[in-house]
Design a protein around this motif. Structure first.
Motif, mmCIF file in Angstrom:
data_model
loop_
_atom_site.group_PDB
_atom_site.id
_atom_site.type_symbol
_atom_site.label_atom_id
_atom_site.label_comp_id
_atom_site.label_asym_id
_atom_site.label_seq_id
_atom_site.Cartn_x
_atom_site.Cartn_y
_atom_site.Cartn_z
ATOM 1 N N LYS A 1 0.853 -1.177 0.000
ATOM 2 C CA LYS A 1 0.000 0.000 0.000
ATOM 3 C C LYS A 1 0.899 1.240 0.000
ATOM 4 C CE LYS A 1 -4.085 -1.872 2.381
ATOM 5 N NZ LYS A 1 -5.196 -1.242 1.647
ATOM 6 N N VAL A 2 0.482 2.257 -0.761
ATOM 7 C CA VAL A 2 1.218 3.515 -0.814
ATOM 8 C C VAL A 2 0.205 4.647 -0.745
ATOM 9 C CG1 VAL A 2 2.789 4.988 -2.129
ATOM 10 C CG2 VAL A 2 3.049 2.490 -2.231
ATOM 11 N N ALA A 3 0.489 5.653 0.090
ATOM 12 C CA ALA A 3 -0.412 6.800 0.224
ATOM 13 C C ALA A 3 0.398 8.085 0.221
ATOM 14 C CB ALA A 3 -1.223 6.711 1.507
ATOM 15 N N GLU A 4 -0.196 9.141 -0.328
ATOM 16 C CA GLU A 4 0.370 10.490 -0.240
ATOM 17 C C GLU A 4 -0.510 11.274 0.720
ATOM 18 O OE1 GLU A 4 2.779 13.753 -2.587
ATOM 19 O OE2 GLU A 4 2.056 11.982 -3.661
ATOM 20 N N LEU A 5 0.100 11.788 1.791
ATOM 21 C CA LEU A 5 -0.656 12.439 2.853
ATOM 22 C C LEU A 5 -0.211 13.883 3.025
ATOM 23 C CD1 LEU A 5 -0.542 9.643 5.603
ATOM 24 C CD2 LEU A 5 -2.320 10.036 3.882
ATOM 25 N N ALA A 6 -1.179 14.762 3.199
ATOM 26 C CA ALA A 6 -0.875 16.137 3.574
ATOM 27 C C ALA A 6 -0.440 16.175 5.028
ATOM 28 C CB ALA A 6 -2.110 17.011 3.368
ATOM 29 N N ALA A 7 0.241 17.237 5.422
ATOM 30 C CA ALA A 7 0.665 17.374 6.817
ATOM 31 C C ALA A 7 -0.546 17.295 7.734
ATOM 32 C CB ALA A 7 1.402 18.689 7.015
ATOM 33 N N GLY A 8 -0.467 16.444 8.751
ATOM 34 C CA GLY A 8 -1.557 16.262 9.698
ATOM 35 C C GLY A 8 -2.561 15.202 9.308
ATOM 36 N N PRO B 1 8.622 5.244 5.221
ATOM 37 C CA PRO B 1 8.482 6.600 4.687
ATOM 38 C C PRO B 1 9.267 6.729 3.372
ATOM 39 C CG PRO B 1 9.017 6.658 7.029
ATOM 40 C CD PRO B 1 9.227 5.249 6.571
ATOM 41 N N LEU B 2 8.582 7.193 2.336
ATOM 42 C CA LEU B 2 9.237 7.427 1.049
ATOM 43 C C LEU B 2 9.706 8.868 0.933
ATOM 44 C CD1 LEU B 2 6.664 5.474 -1.159
ATOM 45 C CD2 LEU B 2 8.906 4.659 -0.398
ATOM 46 N N GLU B 3 8.860 9.773 1.380
ATOM 47 C CA GLU B 3 9.201 11.197 1.369
ATOM 48 C C GLU B 3 8.491 11.855 2.537
ATOM 49 O OE1 GLU B 3 7.783 14.885 -1.329
ATOM 50 O OE2 GLU B 3 8.933 13.375 -2.417
ATOM 51 N N GLY B 4 9.219 12.579 3.375
ATOM 52 C CA GLY B 4 8.624 13.233 4.520
ATOM 53 C C GLY B 4 8.784 12.422 5.793
ATOM 54 N N THR B 5 8.281 12.978 6.887
ATOM 55 C CA THR B 5 8.351 12.330 8.195
ATOM 56 C C THR B 5 6.958 11.937 8.651
ATOM 57 O OG1 THR B 5 8.223 14.460 9.327
ATOM 58 C CG2 THR B 5 10.419 13.613 8.844
ATOM 59 N N PHE B 6 6.896 10.881 9.476
ATOM 60 C CA PHE B 6 5.608 10.308 9.869
ATOM 61 C C PHE B 6 5.656 9.868 11.323
ATOM 62 C CE2 PHE B 6 5.929 9.960 5.348
ATOM 63 C CZ PHE B 6 4.644 10.204 4.882
ATOM 64 N N GLY C 1 3.863 16.117 5.581
ATOM 65 C CA GLY C 1 3.363 15.892 4.239
ATOM 66 C C GLY C 1 4.348 15.027 3.473
ATOM 67 N N GLY C 2 3.836 14.059 2.720
ATOM 68 C CA GLY C 2 4.728 13.199 1.963
ATOM 69 C C GLY C 2 4.088 11.869 1.627
ATOM 70 N N ARG C 3 4.915 10.931 1.171
ATOM 71 C CA ARG C 3 4.448 9.606 0.749
ATOM 72 C C ARG C 3 4.964 8.549 1.705
ATOM 73 N NH1 ARG C 3 6.097 11.726 -3.663
ATOM 74 N NH2 ARG C 3 8.018 10.486 -3.827
ATOM 75 N N VAL C 4 4.103 7.545 1.947
ATOM 76 C CA VAL C 4 4.478 6.441 2.813
ATOM 77 C C VAL C 4 4.025 5.137 2.173
ATOM 78 C CG1 VAL C 4 2.337 6.580 4.172
ATOM 79 C CG2 VAL C 4 4.396 5.562 5.194
ATOM 80 N N ALA C 5 4.845 4.109 2.309
ATOM 81 C CA ALA C 5 4.516 2.775 1.809
ATOM 82 C C ALA C 5 4.344 1.833 2.990
ATOM 83 C CB ALA C 5 5.611 2.259 0.874
ATOM 84 N N VAL C 6 3.483 0.846 2.816
ATOM 85 C CA VAL C 6 3.332 -0.236 3.789
ATOM 86 C C VAL C 6 3.495 -1.548 3.024
ATOM 87 C CG1 VAL C 6 1.876 -1.334 5.516
ATOM 88 C CG2 VAL C 6 1.762 1.152 5.180
ATOM 89 N N ALA C 7 4.612 -2.231 3.248
ATOM 90 C CA ALA C 7 4.825 -3.558 2.683
ATOM 91 C C ALA C 7 4.200 -4.580 3.622
ATOM 92 C CB ALA C 7 6.319 -3.837 2.527
ATOM 93 N N LEU C 8 3.617 -5.634 3.063
ATOM 94 C CA LEU C 8 2.901 -6.579 3.913
ATOM 95 C C LEU C 8 2.930 -7.986 3.332
ATOM 96 C CD1 LEU C 8 -0.229 -7.204 2.597
ATOM 97 C CD2 LEU C 8 -0.308 -4.736 2.988
ATOM 98 N N ALA C 9 2.609 -8.935 4.189
ATOM 99 C CA ALA C 9 2.487 -10.325 3.763
ATOM 100 C C ALA C 9 1.558 -11.043 4.732
ATOM 101 C CB ALA C 9 3.853 -11.018 3.741
ATOM 102 N N PRO C 10 0.655 -11.903 4.234
ATOM 103 C CA PRO C 10 -0.122 -12.748 5.137
ATOM 104 C C PRO C 10 0.835 -13.565 6.000
ATOM 105 C CG PRO C 10 -0.972 -12.879 2.899
ATOM 106 C CD PRO C 10 0.332 -12.143 2.814
ATOM 107 N N ALA C 11 0.558 -13.635 7.300
ATOM 108 C CA ALA C 11 1.488 -14.290 8.215
ATOM 109 C C ALA C 11 0.715 -14.886 9.392
ATOM 110 C CB ALA C 11 2.539 -13.295 8.701
#
Length: 304
Positions: A38-45, A61-66, A106-116
């Motif tokens: 999953k990848v999302a681009e989020l505004a600050a806040g 985190p791909l770009e920005g802080t979270f 503000g920035g982009r974040v990825a979530v890598a996942l796997a059924p476990a």
């Protein structure tokens, strides 16, 4: 090819720009079972949430802080200006845990996942703890951030890393596969999530459409059949694009001259062993022997 290549926006789901392979993904992928992204681009806040599920996850985190909250525990993830600015803090969440991610800049974040099924503890991996590997040599030089590999992270199923390839270089080369459980090889699905940029120092002109930037950062990805199962991918890739590798030889991932290439890799499979064991395409494996007489590309490592 269409079922394995997802240009930016083609696998979107609500606030997620990319949602593939998760338990709640709206875009089905036939024959896909072991990995997700999953990848999302989020505004600050802004805040995005993942419900508890039988998935292990790692927040990148791909770009920005979270900031992230996992079952009530808060974590601060120092991010980066871009994926080309060295490693970021990442957060492994384990399984069966709700996750809330908020953007502090503000920035982009990825979530890598796997059924476990097996539970491992939540762990914050700081940028300075990430093993940084310079792999290959010459125009096959690339930089690998091994924060989610077996040597660096206790986890149940997945293997996660990111690769940066300088402009004009070839990565994921020689072509290789990991689609069988046998001596020296493990069966792993693989996700490639790409980002591209104009390489520093490149001249910037005007494009044919008259735009001021006049640039189109692009890379290329190749996947082809290793057995009777058909697959034939030769795709242009840009920021936000995804290529899935269910089986077959894959490579190279090519950074076009003038454009740096990044990809986030997510791998997992049905085997007992969590390990990345590969077989080279016998037509091209010899290229490894040529690296012994070459230097690593002097543009590496990419750092902040």
């Amino acid at each position: 090819m269409a079922e394995w290549v997802y240009p930016l926006g083609s696998a979107a789901d609500d606030a997620w720009q990319v949602s593939l392979g998760a338990h709640d993904s709206a875009t089905p992928v036939r024959g896909w079972a072991y990995t997700g992204l999953k990848v999302a681009e989020l505004a600050a806040g802004a805040i995005i949430r993942l419900e508890a599920a039988d998935e292990e996850r790692i927040v990148v985190p791909l770009e920005g802080t979270f900031a992230a909250t996992v079952d009530g525990d808060a974590y601060s993830l120092r991010g980066r200006a871009s994926v080309f600015a060295g490693p970021s803090d990442v957060l492994y969440t384990g399984i069966g845990k709700a996750v809330e991610i908020s953007s502090t800049s503000g920035g982009r974040v990825a979530v890598a996942l796997a059924p476990a099924k097996v539970e491992y503890p939540t762990r914050l991996v700081r940028a300075e703890e990430t093993p940084v590997e310079l792999r290959g040599a010459g125009n096959c030089s690339r930089q690998v951030h091994n924060f989610g590999t077996p040597a660096a992270l206790e986890a149940d199923r997945f293997i996660v890393c990111e690769v940066i390839t300088p402009a004009g270089n070839w990565s994921s080369y020689p072509p290789h596969k990991h689609d069988e459980e046998k001596d020296g090889e493990t069966s792993l699905e693989e996700i490639y999530y790409f980002e591209t940029r104009l390489a520093p120092g490149s001249p910037v002109g005007r494009g044919s459409a008259g735009d001021a930037a006049g640039q189109d950062p692009v890379g290329y990805a190749r996947v082809y059949a290793s057995d009777a199962r058909p697959i034939d991918v030769n795709a242009e890739v840009r920021t936000g694009d995804v290529v899935l590798v269910p089986y077959g030889w894959h490579g190279p991932a090519m950074a076009a001259p003038g454009y740096d290439l990044y990809y986030l890799n997510v791998m997992a499979g049905p085997g007992r062993v969590r390990d990345w064991l590969i077989s080279d395409d016998p037509h091209h494996g010899w290229i490894r022997s040529t690296w012994e007489g070459q230097d690593i590309d002097r543009r590496l490592p990419f750092t902040a």
